[in-house]
Write a protein that holds these residues in place. Structure first.
Motif, PDB file in Angstrom:
ATOM      1  N   SER A 142       0.815  -1.047   0.269  1.00  0.00           N
ATOM      2  CA  SER A 142      -0.127  -0.010  -0.108  1.00  0.00           C
ATOM      3  C   SER A 142       1.080   0.957   0.245  1.00  0.00           C
ATOM      4  N   PHE A 143       0.536   1.870  -0.201  1.00  0.00           N
ATOM      5  CA  PHE A 143       1.271   3.589  -0.309  1.00  0.00           C
ATOM      6  C   PHE A 143       1.150   4.554   0.909  1.00  0.00           C
ATOM      7  N   LEU A 144       1.125   3.996   1.920  1.00  0.00           N
ATOM      8  CA  LEU A 144       1.579   3.859   3.347  1.00  0.00           C
ATOM      9  C   LEU A 144       1.607   5.341   3.262  1.00  0.00           C
ATOM     10  N   PRO A 145       0.763   6.697   4.423  1.00  0.00           N
ATOM     11  CA  PRO A 145      -0.161   5.730   5.365  1.00  0.00           C
ATOM     12  C   PRO A 145      -1.377   5.427   5.169  1.00  0.00           C
ATOM     13  N   ALA A 146      -2.075   6.006   3.718  1.00  0.00           N
ATOM     14  CA  ALA A 146      -3.208   4.621   3.150  1.00  0.00           C
ATOM     15  C   ALA A 146      -3.349   3.347   3.420  1.00  0.00           C
ATOM     16  N   PHE A 147      -4.299   3.216   3.789  1.00  0.00           N
ATOM     17  CA  PHE A 147      -4.702   1.567   3.548  1.00  0.00           C
ATOM     18  C   PHE A 147      -3.491   0.594   5.091  1.00  0.00           C
ATOM     19  N   ARG A 160     -12.792   1.733  -2.185  1.00  0.00           N
ATOM     20  CA  ARG A 160     -12.447   3.095  -2.662  1.00  0.00           C
ATOM     21  C   ARG A 160     -12.490   3.760  -3.979  1.00  0.00           C
ATOM     22  N   GLY A 161     -11.949   3.222  -4.368  1.00  0.00           N
ATOM     23  CA  GLY A 161     -12.367   3.348  -6.298  1.00  0.00           C
ATOM     24  C   GLY A 161     -10.550   4.688  -6.352  1.00  0.00           C
ATOM     25  N   VAL A 162     -10.042   4.264  -5.819  1.00  0.00           N
ATOM     26  CA  VAL A 162      -8.502   4.948  -6.116  1.00  0.00           C
ATOM     27  C   VAL A 162      -7.736   4.654  -7.584  1.00  0.00           C
ATOM     28  N   LYS A 163      -7.555   5.853  -8.273  1.00  0.00           N
ATOM     29  CA  LYS A 163      -6.550   5.679  -9.099  1.00  0.00           C
ATOM     30  C   LYS A 163      -5.284   5.562  -9.176  1.00  0.00           C
ATOM     31  N   LEU A 164      -4.579   5.954  -7.635  1.00  0.00           N
ATOM     32  CA  LEU A 164      -3.528   5.227  -8.025  1.00  0.00           C
ATOM     33  C   LEU A 164      -2.859   4.111  -7.004  1.00  0.00           C
ATOM     34  N   ILE A 165      -2.093   3.618  -6.953  1.00  0.00           N
ATOM     35  CA  ILE A 165      -1.732   2.889  -6.357  1.00  0.00           C
ATOM     36  C   ILE A 165      -0.310   2.145  -6.136  1.00  0.00           C
ATOM     37  N   GLY A 166       0.096   1.459  -4.726  1.00  0.00           N
ATOM     38  CA  GLY A 166       0.953   1.666  -4.744  1.00  0.00           C
ATOM     39  C   GLY A 166       1.802   0.498  -3.554  1.00  0.00           C
ATOM     40  N   ALA A 167       3.100   0.709  -3.706  1.00  0.00           N
ATOM     41  CA  ALA A 167       3.886  -0.411  -1.802  1.00  0.00           C
ATOM     42  C   ALA A 167       5.017   1.009  -1.833  1.00  0.00           C
ATOM     43  N   THR A 168       4.596   0.290  -0.405  1.00  0.00           N
ATOM     44  CA  THR A 168       6.058   1.225   0.520  1.00  0.00           C
ATOM     45  C   THR A 168       6.611   0.059   1.424  1.00  0.00           C
ATOM     46  N   ALA A 169       7.836   0.746   0.914  1.00  0.00           N
ATOM     47  CA  ALA A 169       9.525   0.295   1.777  1.00  0.00           C
ATOM     48  C   ALA A 169      10.089   0.408   3.072  1.00  0.00           C
ATOM     49  N   HIS A 170       9.573  -0.072   3.639  1.00  0.00           N
ATOM     50  CA  HIS A 170       9.715   0.753   5.070  1.00  0.00           C
ATOM     51  C   HIS A 170      10.505   0.338   6.249  1.00  0.00           C
ATOM     52  N   TYR A 171      11.559   1.025   6.990  1.00  0.00           N
ATOM     53  CA  TYR A 171      12.405   0.060   7.817  1.00  0.00           C
ATOM     54  C   TYR A 171      10.563  -0.316   9.296  1.00  0.00           C
ATOM     55  N   GLU A 190      11.342   3.840   0.480  1.00  0.00           N
ATOM     56  CA  GLU A 190      10.636   4.435  -0.834  1.00  0.00           C
ATOM     57  C   GLU A 190       9.320   3.773  -1.097  1.00  0.00           C
ATOM     58  N   GLN A 191       9.098   4.237  -2.482  1.00  0.00           N
ATOM     59  CA  GLN A 191       7.641   3.997  -2.452  1.00  0.00           C
ATOM     60  C   GLN A 191       7.887   4.141  -3.978  1.00  0.00           C
ATOM     61  N   ALA A 192       6.330   3.073  -4.236  1.00  0.00           N
ATOM     62  CA  ALA A 192       6.630   3.380  -6.025  1.00  0.00           C
ATOM     63  C   ALA A 192       5.270   3.351  -6.039  1.00  0.00           C
ATOM     64  N   THR A 193       4.468   3.258  -7.483  1.00  0.00           N
ATOM     65  CA  THR A 193       3.011   3.438  -7.505  1.00  0.00           C
ATOM     66  C   THR A 193       2.340   3.260  -9.257  1.00  0.00           C
ATOM     67  N   VAL A 194       1.741   2.981  -9.036  1.00  0.00           N
ATOM     68  CA  VAL A 194       0.930   2.877 -10.648  1.00  0.00           C
ATOM     69  C   VAL A 194      -0.154   3.416 -10.513  1.00  0.00           C
ATOM     70  N   LYS A 231      -0.627  -5.620 -10.476  1.00  0.00           N
ATOM     71  CA  LYS A 231      -0.388  -4.112 -11.163  1.00  0.00           C
ATOM     72  C   LYS A 231       0.771  -3.746  -9.766  1.00  0.00           C
ATOM     73  N   GLY A 232      -0.016  -4.141  -8.067  1.00  0.00           N
ATOM     74  CA  GLY A 232       0.788  -4.328  -7.145  1.00  0.00           C
ATOM     75  C   GLY A 232       2.183  -4.397  -6.661  1.00  0.00           C
ATOM     76  N   ARG A 233       2.030  -6.307  -7.714  1.00  0.00           N
ATOM     77  CA  ARG A 233       3.031  -6.475  -7.095  1.00  0.00           C
ATOM     78  C   ARG A 233       4.707  -6.356  -7.813  1.00  0.00           C
ATOM     79  N   ASP A 234       4.452  -5.609  -8.915  1.00  0.00           N
ATOM     80  CA  ASP A 234       5.580  -4.599  -9.757  1.00  0.00           C
ATOM     81  C   ASP A 234       6.204  -3.794  -8.633  1.00  0.00           C
ATOM     82  N   THR A 235       4.826  -2.702  -8.084  1.00  0.00           N
ATOM     83  CA  THR A 235       5.050  -2.078  -7.340  1.00  0.00           C
ATOM     84  C   THR A 235       5.982  -2.387  -6.262  1.00  0.00           C
ATOM     85  N   GLU A 236       5.631  -3.156  -5.844  1.00  0.00           N
ATOM     86  CA  GLU A 236       6.369  -4.679  -4.712  1.00  0.00           C
ATOM     87  C   GLU A 236       7.745  -4.329  -4.628  1.00  0.00           C
TER      88      GLU A 236
END
Length: 289
Positions: free
Chosen positions: A199-204, A216-227, A239-243, A257-262
């Motif tokens: 997820s594109f933190l802090p969302a979800f 929620r019908g979002v138009k942008l999803i993403g992944a977040t790498a964090h400590y 780091e964060q990535a979106t699609v 699609k999310g797997r690619d951002t992960e």
């Protein structure tokens, strides 16, 4: 091949001439600076610096550099960490059943993109044993339930000690590490845990973020790498990535699609960490990319 370098990270109270003092110390010892990045957090009154210089021709013997650099940081009223680019940290990758992040990390290590060693893969399921061992890593299954979690984490910690691990990467490890585990592994040293959250933190935050994003019908999803910290999905972001997604996408499309951002966010975060381009302070990060 580029020559080996030393990397000094310093955090200290901000004041004039700090850049000159740090670069001057390197120059006074005959160092050739390769990279120099600095940031002043005006609100916190802090100065952050990352300086990297070639070891070839440097006036101090290798074993004397760290105490000298630590003393320099102390004179500036702050703290410093020294690293050498030719030292490959030993990392363990924790997984469950999903393989896409594990494959990506192991391939990048083999290709030389990630300067680390991966002697150990730990999982709570047996599914990825052949994959891990195919890349030369020892695979250990540690079954885990709510009732057996303390014993399982004790076994995991022993494995980390046996293999000399200083970095744990949670590559779709679908379990929450306990505060006790984190305290025992990280202690007061430099050991770290990096997680990829789909997820594109802090969302979800938490479970099933793609399902909730679709609802929620979002138009942008993403992944977040964090400590990783004791607070779930709330550690300092690296780091964060979106699609983009559309109204035509179903949940399965968001997951695909999310797997690619992960993969992308996690590999970038691990590389930034390994290259010592991330500095953590006051619960956040400065990333010198």
């Amino acid at each position: 091949m580029p020559s080996s370098t030393a990397i000094l990270q310093v955090i200290c109270p901000d004041r004039p001439a700090l850049v000159s003092e740090l670069s001057g110390w390197v120059a006074a010892n005959g160092g050739n600076i390769r990279h120099a990045d600095h940031h002043t957090d005006l609100g916190a009154g802090l100065f952050l610096s990352r300086i990297e210089w070639a070891l070839e021709g440097f006036g101090l013997p290798r074993e004397a550099i760290e105490p000298a650099a630590t003393a320099l940081a102390a004179r500036l009223g702050g703290e410093g960490q020294l690293h050498f680019s030719d030292v490959l940290p030993r990392a363990a990758i924790f997984v469950s059943r999903q393989d896409h992040c594990l494959v990506d990390l192991l391939w990048r290590v083999r290709a030389g993109e990630l300067p680390m060693q991966v002697p150990l893969v730990v999982s709570n399921h047996p599914d990825l044993q052949d994959l891990a061992e195919g890349f030369g890593a020892s695979f250990v299954q540690v079954p885990l339930t709510a009732a057996t979690k303390p014993e399982a984490e004790a076994q995991q910690l022993e494995l980390l000690r046996e293999h000399g691990i200083e970095l744990v990467v949670l590559a779709k490890y679908m379990q929450v590490l306990s505060a006790e585990f984190l305290a025992a592994f990280q202690g007061g040293g430099g050991a770290q845990v990096i997680n990829i959250h789909h997820s594109f933190l802090p969302a979800f935050q938490g479970a099933q973020p793609y399902h909730r994003a679709w609802e929620r019908g979002v138009k942008l999803i993403g992944a977040t790498a964090h400590y990783v910290t004791e607070d779930l999905d709330a550690g300092p972001i690296i780091e964060q990535a979106t699609v983009h997604v559309s109204h035509r996408d179903e949940v399965e499309d968001l997951i695909r699609k999310g797997r690619d951002t992960e993969r992308l966010a996690l590999s970038r975060a691990v590389r930034l960490h390994l290259r010592r381009q991330v500095m953590v302070y006051r619960g956040r990060t400065a990333v010198f990319d």
